[in-house]
Motif scaffolding. Structure first.
Motif, PDB file in Angstrom:
ATOM      1  N   ALA A   1       0.816  -1.214   0.000  1.00  0.00           N
ATOM      2  CA  ALA A   1       0.000   0.000   0.000  1.00  0.00           C
ATOM      3  C   ALA A   1       0.847   1.260   0.000  1.00  0.00           C
ATOM      4  N   SER A   2       2.093   1.172   0.436  1.00  0.00           N
ATOM      5  CA  SER A   2       2.916   2.373   0.550  1.00  0.00           C
ATOM      6  C   SER A   2       3.676   2.685  -0.735  1.00  0.00           C
ATOM      7  N   THR A   3       3.432   1.943  -1.807  1.00  0.00           N
ATOM      8  CA  THR A   3       4.074   2.220  -3.074  1.00  0.00           C
ATOM      9  C   THR A   3       3.415   3.426  -3.709  1.00  0.00           C
ATOM     10  N   LYS A   4       4.229   4.406  -4.103  1.00  0.00           N
ATOM     11  CA  LYS A   4       3.691   5.610  -4.723  1.00  0.00           C
ATOM     12  C   LYS A   4       3.081   5.240  -6.070  1.00  0.00           C
ATOM     13  N   PRO A   5       1.836   5.661  -6.324  1.00  0.00           N
ATOM     14  CA  PRO A   5       1.205   5.324  -7.598  1.00  0.00           C
ATOM     15  C   PRO A   5       1.898   6.038  -8.758  1.00  0.00           C
ATOM     16  N   SER A   6       1.732   5.494  -9.947  1.00  0.00           N
ATOM     17  CA  SER A   6       2.316   6.113 -11.137  1.00  0.00           C
ATOM     18  C   SER A   6       1.550   7.386 -11.485  1.00  0.00           C
ATOM     19  N   PRO A   7       2.180   8.298 -12.214  1.00  0.00           N
ATOM     20  CA  PRO A   7       1.470   9.518 -12.613  1.00  0.00           C
ATOM     21  C   PRO A   7       0.176   9.243 -13.382  1.00  0.00           C
ATOM     22  N   CYS A   8       0.174   8.204 -14.240  1.00  0.00           N
ATOM     23  CA  CYS A   8      -1.043   7.901 -15.014  1.00  0.00           C
ATOM     24  C   CYS A   8      -2.174   7.434 -14.109  1.00  0.00           C
ATOM     25  N   GLN A   9      -1.850   6.713 -13.040  1.00  0.00           N
ATOM     26  CA  GLN A   9      -2.882   6.243 -12.120  1.00  0.00           C
ATOM     27  C   GLN A   9      -3.574   7.408 -11.432  1.00  0.00           C
ATOM     28  N   CYS A  10      -2.910   8.542 -11.338  1.00  0.00           N
ATOM     29  CA  CYS A  10      -3.466   9.707 -10.650  1.00  0.00           C
ATOM     30  C   CYS A  10      -4.089  10.720 -11.614  1.00  0.00           C
ATOM     31  N   SER A  11      -3.351  11.085 -12.660  1.00  0.00           N
ATOM     32  CA  SER A  11      -3.807  12.183 -13.518  1.00  0.00           C
ATOM     33  C   SER A  11      -4.934  11.793 -14.455  1.00  0.00           C
ATOM     34  N   ARG A  12      -5.139  10.501 -14.689  1.00  0.00           N
ATOM     35  CA  ARG A  12      -6.198  10.077 -15.604  1.00  0.00           C
ATOM     36  C   ARG A  12      -7.539   9.843 -14.913  1.00  0.00           C
ATOM     37  N   LEU A  13      -7.616  10.104 -13.630  1.00  0.00           N
ATOM     38  CA  LEU A  13      -8.864   9.942 -12.890  1.00  0.00           C
ATOM     39  C   LEU A  13      -9.589  11.288 -12.843  1.00  0.00           C
ATOM     40  N   SER A  14     -10.820  11.311 -13.309  1.00  0.00           N
ATOM     41  CA  SER A  14     -11.606  12.541 -13.283  1.00  0.00           C
ATOM     42  C   SER A  14     -11.816  12.989 -11.839  1.00  0.00           C
ATOM     43  N   PRO A  15     -11.677  14.299 -11.568  1.00  0.00           N
ATOM     44  CA  PRO A  15     -11.842  14.776 -10.192  1.00  0.00           C
ATOM     45  C   PRO A  15     -13.164  14.357  -9.543  1.00  0.00           C
ATOM     46  N   GLN A  16     -14.260  14.335 -10.301  1.00  0.00           N
ATOM     47  CA  GLN A  16     -15.556  13.973  -9.718  1.00  0.00           C
ATOM     48  C   GLN A  16     -15.633  12.494  -9.347  1.00  0.00           C
ATOM     49  N   ASN A  17     -14.688  11.674  -9.805  1.00  0.00           N
ATOM     50  CA  ASN A  17     -14.682  10.239  -9.486  1.00  0.00           C
ATOM     51  C   ASN A  17     -13.689   9.882  -8.380  1.00  0.00           C
ATOM     52  N   ARG A  18     -13.071  10.877  -7.775  1.00  0.00           N
ATOM     53  CA  ARG A  18     -12.093  10.616  -6.722  1.00  0.00           C
ATOM     54  C   ARG A  18     -12.756  10.045  -5.476  1.00  0.00           C
ATOM     55  N   LYS A  19     -12.096   9.042  -4.886  1.00  0.00           N
ATOM     56  CA  LYS A  19     -12.532   8.470  -3.613  1.00  0.00           C
ATOM     57  C   LYS A  19     -11.476   8.835  -2.568  1.00  0.00           C
ATOM     58  N   ASN A  20     -11.936   9.457  -1.485  1.00  0.00           N
ATOM     59  CA  ASN A  20     -11.045   9.962  -0.441  1.00  0.00           C
ATOM     60  C   ASN A  20     -10.132   8.860   0.100  1.00  0.00           C
ATOM     61  N   CYS A  21      -8.870   9.216   0.274  1.00  0.00           N
ATOM     62  CA  CYS A  21      -7.862   8.262   0.735  1.00  0.00           C
ATOM     63  C   CYS A  21      -7.076   8.845   1.910  1.00  0.00           C
ATOM     64  N   GLY A  22      -7.503   9.996   2.408  1.00  0.00           N
ATOM     65  CA  GLY A  22      -6.727  10.648   3.458  1.00  0.00           C
ATOM     66  C   GLY A  22      -7.602  11.225   4.550  1.00  0.00           C
ATOM     67  N   PHE A  23      -7.090  12.262   5.148  1.00  0.00           N
ATOM     68  CA  PHE A  23      -7.779  12.937   6.244  1.00  0.00           C
ATOM     69  C   PHE A  23      -7.581  14.435   6.062  1.00  0.00           C
ATOM     70  N   PRO A  24      -8.403  15.271   6.685  1.00  0.00           N
ATOM     71  CA  PRO A  24      -8.245  16.721   6.542  1.00  0.00           C
ATOM     72  C   PRO A  24      -6.837  17.166   6.964  1.00  0.00           C
ATOM     73  N   GLY A  25      -6.196  17.933   6.115  1.00  0.00           N
ATOM     74  CA  GLY A  25      -4.874  18.456   6.410  1.00  0.00           C
ATOM     75  C   GLY A  25      -3.722  17.534   6.016  1.00  0.00           C
ATOM     76  N   ILE A  26      -3.995  16.421   5.367  1.00  0.00           N
ATOM     77  CA  ILE A  26      -2.931  15.492   4.971  1.00  0.00           C
ATOM     78  C   ILE A  26      -1.988  16.186   3.986  1.00  0.00           C
ATOM     79  N   THR A  27      -0.701  15.917   4.100  1.00  0.00           N
ATOM     80  CA  THR A  27       0.274  16.485   3.180  1.00  0.00           C
ATOM     81  C   THR A  27       0.447  15.549   1.981  1.00  0.00           C
ATOM     82  N   SER A  28       1.036  16.053   0.934  1.00  0.00           N
ATOM     83  CA  SER A  28       1.263  15.210  -0.243  1.00  0.00           C
ATOM     84  C   SER A  28       2.202  14.054   0.099  1.00  0.00           C
ATOM     85  N   ASP A  29       3.218  14.300   0.930  1.00  0.00           N
ATOM     86  CA  ASP A  29       4.140  13.224   1.320  1.00  0.00           C
ATOM     87  C   ASP A  29       3.414  12.131   2.101  1.00  0.00           C
TER      88      ASP A  29
END
Length: 129
Positions: free
Chosen positions: A22-50
Motif C-alpha cells: 500500500a505504501s508504493t507511490k502510484p504512477s502519474p497515469c494512475q493519478c492524472s487520468r482519474l476525473s476529479p468527480q470520481n475521486r474516492k477519499n484516501c486521506g484525512f483533513p490536512g494530509i500532506t502530499s508526502d
C-alpha cells in the motif's frame, strides 16, 4: 493450550506485506487520468502530499470541492492501459481473447463486465504529478 507464536508471526508478516504494498507511490497515469468527480477519499483533513503518497494514494490540490488525497486507478500491465473504464475505446469484439487483443497492439482487461475488454492504449506523455 497451543502456542500462538507461529500464527501471530504469520499474521504480522501478512500485515507487513500489505502495508508495504500500500505504501508504493502510484504512477502519474494512475493519478492524472482519474476525473476529479470520481475521486474516492484516501486521506484525512490536512494530509500532506508526502503523507498521501506514503499511503499509496494520489495527491492533487488543484481542484476545489473534491478529495485532494484519493485512491489511484488500478495498475495495468502497461502505463498506456491505465485509464477510467469510461475512457476505453473498443479495439476488439465480444469474446476476443487476450492474445488476439495483443496482436492488435491493444490493452486487455476482463475484470469488469459489460465494458470493452480489448481497448486502445493512451499515450503516457499526458501523465504528470
Amino acid at each position: 493450550m497451543a502456542p500462538r507464536g507461529p500464527g501471530l508471526l504469520v499474521a504480522l508478516l501478512v500485515l507487513s506485506l500489505c502495508a508495504l504494498a500500500a505504501s508504493t507511490k502510484p504512477s502519474p497515469c494512475q493519478c492524472s487520468r482519474l476525473s476529479p468527480q470520481n475521486r474516492k477519499n484516501c486521506g484525512f483533513p490536512g494530509i500532506t502530499s508526502d503523507q498521501c503518497f506514503a499511503a499509496g494514494c494520489c495527491f492533487d490540490s488543484n481542484v476545489a470541492g473534491v478529495p485532494w488525497c484519493f485512491t489511484p486507478l488500478p495498475m495495468q500491465e502497461s502505463e498506456q492501459c491505465v485509464m477510467e473504464v469510461k475512457s476505453r475505446k473498443n479495439c476488439g469484439y465480444p469474446g476476443i481473447s487476450q492474445q488476439d487483443c495483443a496482436s492488435r497492439k491493444c490493452c486487455f482487461s476482463n475484470t469488469i463486465p459489460e465494458v470493452p475488454w480489448c481497448f486502445f492504449p493512451i499515450s503516457v506523455q499526458d501523465c504528470h504529478y
